[in-house]
Design a protein around this motif. Structure first.
Motif, PDB file in Angstrom:
ATOM      1  N   ASN A  90      81.426  37.758  36.362  1.00  0.00           N
ATOM      2  CA  ASN A  90      81.443  38.063  34.934  1.00  0.00           C
ATOM      3  C   ASN A  90      80.118  38.727  34.565  1.00  0.00           C
ATOM      4  O   ASN A  90      79.164  38.069  34.152  1.00  0.00           O
ATOM      5  N   ASN A  91      80.083  40.042  34.731  1.00  0.00           N
ATOM      6  CA  ASN A  91      78.841  40.783  34.556  1.00  0.00           C
ATOM      7  C   ASN A  91      78.790  41.596  33.265  1.00  0.00           C
ATOM      8  O   ASN A  91      77.704  41.913  32.781  1.00  0.00           O
ATOM      9  N   ALA A  92      79.925  41.952  32.686  1.00  0.00           N
ATOM     10  CA  ALA A  92      79.919  42.796  31.484  1.00  0.00           C
ATOM     11  C   ALA A  92      79.070  42.157  30.397  1.00  0.00           C
ATOM     12  O   ALA A  92      79.207  40.971  30.094  1.00  0.00           O
ATOM     13  N   GLY A  93      78.181  42.938  29.805  1.00  0.00           N
ATOM     14  CA  GLY A  93      77.311  42.398  28.764  1.00  0.00           C
ATOM     15  C   GLY A  93      76.644  43.504  27.980  1.00  0.00           C
ATOM     16  O   GLY A  93      76.579  44.661  28.408  1.00  0.00           O
ATOM     17  N   VAL A  94      76.136  43.131  26.818  1.00  0.00           N
ATOM     18  CA  VAL A  94      75.421  44.071  25.971  1.00  0.00           C
ATOM     19  C   VAL A  94      74.239  43.351  25.341  1.00  0.00           C
ATOM     20  O   VAL A  94      74.320  42.158  25.024  1.00  0.00           O
ATOM     21  N   MET A  95      73.121  44.049  25.203  1.00  0.00           N
ATOM     22  CA  MET A  95      71.894  43.485  24.635  1.00  0.00           C
ATOM     23  C   MET A  95      71.432  44.366  23.483  1.00  0.00           C
ATOM     24  O   MET A  95      70.953  45.485  23.702  1.00  0.00           O
ATOM     25  N   LEU A  96      71.600  43.882  22.272  1.00  0.00           N
ATOM     26  CA  LEU A  96      71.204  44.613  21.073  1.00  0.00           C
ATOM     27  C   LEU A  96      70.188  43.764  20.329  1.00  0.00           C
ATOM     28  O   LEU A  96      70.548  42.775  19.677  1.00  0.00           O
ATOM     29  N   ASN A 146      78.648  33.825  36.532  1.00  0.00           N
ATOM     30  CA  ASN A 146      78.391  34.348  35.190  1.00  0.00           C
ATOM     31  C   ASN A 146      76.975  34.905  35.124  1.00  0.00           C
ATOM     32  O   ASN A 146      76.009  34.199  35.445  1.00  0.00           O
ATOM     33  N   ILE A 147      76.865  36.163  34.720  1.00  0.00           N
ATOM     34  CA  ILE A 147      75.553  36.796  34.619  1.00  0.00           C
ATOM     35  C   ILE A 147      74.998  36.554  33.226  1.00  0.00           C
ATOM     36  O   ILE A 147      75.545  37.022  32.231  1.00  0.00           O
ATOM     37  N   SER A 148      73.912  35.823  33.173  1.00  0.00           N
ATOM     38  CA  SER A 148      73.245  35.524  31.909  1.00  0.00           C
ATOM     39  C   SER A 148      71.952  36.328  31.844  1.00  0.00           C
ATOM     40  O   SER A 148      71.946  37.525  32.101  1.00  0.00           O
ATOM     41  N   SER A 149      70.839  35.691  31.542  1.00  0.00           N
ATOM     42  CA  SER A 149      69.567  36.381  31.350  1.00  0.00           C
ATOM     43  C   SER A 149      68.469  35.339  31.194  1.00  0.00           C
ATOM     44  O   SER A 149      68.748  34.174  30.874  1.00  0.00           O
ATOM     45  N   VAL A 150      67.237  35.765  31.398  1.00  0.00           N
ATOM     46  CA  VAL A 150      66.108  34.928  30.991  1.00  0.00           C
ATOM     47  C   VAL A 150      66.274  34.518  29.524  1.00  0.00           C
ATOM     48  O   VAL A 150      65.887  33.419  29.118  1.00  0.00           O
TER      49      VAL A 150
END
Length: 254
Positions: A90-96, A146-150
């Motif tokens: 699950n990599n789809a993501g957006v950072m706004l 699941n791809i999250s983030s710091v």
């Protein structure tokens, strides 16, 4: 990597660029047939061509995972056309990013739709197939990454809503992990720091300037660095689960 993925099938969302693209290549190199999911069909076709040229199997599935029907369809087509599903990335993501005060609410909506709902839709559709794969040859284990983030660990001024979506991914991952780990479906959370991809490019100009200043002295990671970490996670022996992996550039402090 200690355990190849021959005879398995992986589905990668957000596969048209960046971490998703690099991960699809890495999994194909390990022997998995790969279903490629994103909205940009032409980019997926290019990637599929590269994988096939290297002797791999790739299935192009253009779709928008924020639409539940489409998320379910890409999972079902993967199983129908490739025969099974062993791994979901699950990599789809957006950072706004930007301040909460005066923010365009449509940016918040987009992040919730992609980072949370799209991930949930894909996970829900995939789980029955992952549970089935975990009971079967060749590996008797399945993976949901699941791809999250710091940003899913550390909240910062200027990224409150992005933080909220990624903290949500972490909470969902841990709750689901406890639910299915006894059935040999491993749920893993990968949390990249600053990585040189297209992710930040959709921000407003003033926000982009702030991002550039913050990381001006940091050598960012490459998408292949994160793909290598994901490859490590999903190739562990059946009795080993990597539940969480935080990866930062060496020079990134937070």
């Amino acid at each position: 990597m200690s355990d190849r993925l021959d005879g398995t099938v992986a589905l990668v969302t957000g596969a048209s660029s960046g971490i998703g693209e690099a991960t699809a290549v890495a999994l194909a190199d390990q022997g998995a047939a790969v279903a490629l999911v994103a909205r940009r069909a032409e980019r997926l076709e290019e990637l599929a061509g590269k994988i096939r040229d290297d002797g791999g199997t790739a299935l192009v599935l253009a779709g928008d995972v924020t639409v539940e029907r489409q998320a379910r369809e890409v999972v079902e087509r993967t199983v129908t056309e490739l025969g099974r599903l062993d791994t979901l990335i699950n990599n789809a993501g957006v950072m706004l990013l930007g301040p909460v005060v005066g923010a365009p609410v449509e940016e918040w909506q987009r992040m919730v739709e992609v980072n949370v709902l799209g991930l949930l839709y894909c996970a829900h559709a995939a789980l029955p197939h992952l549970l089935s794969a975990a009971d079967d040859d060749p590996r008797h284990v399945a993976d949901l990454v699941n791809i999250s983030s710091v940003a899913g660990r550390v909240a910062r001024s200027g990224s409150a809503v992005y933080n909220a979506t990624k903290h949500g991914v972490g909470a969902f991952s841990e709750g689901l992990r406890q639910e299915v780990t006894g059935r040999h479906v491993r749920v893993s959370l990968v949390e990249p720091g600053a990585t040189d991809t297209e992710l930040s490019g959709h921000n407003r100009p003033e926000v982009l300037e702030g991002i550039k200043k913050r990381f001006s002295g940091v050598e960012r990671m490459r998408a292949e660095d994160i793909a290598d970490a994901i490859g490590y996670v999903v190739t562990r022996p059946r009795h080993v689960a990597v539940n969480e992996m935080l990866i930062r550039p060496t020079e990134q402090t937070n």
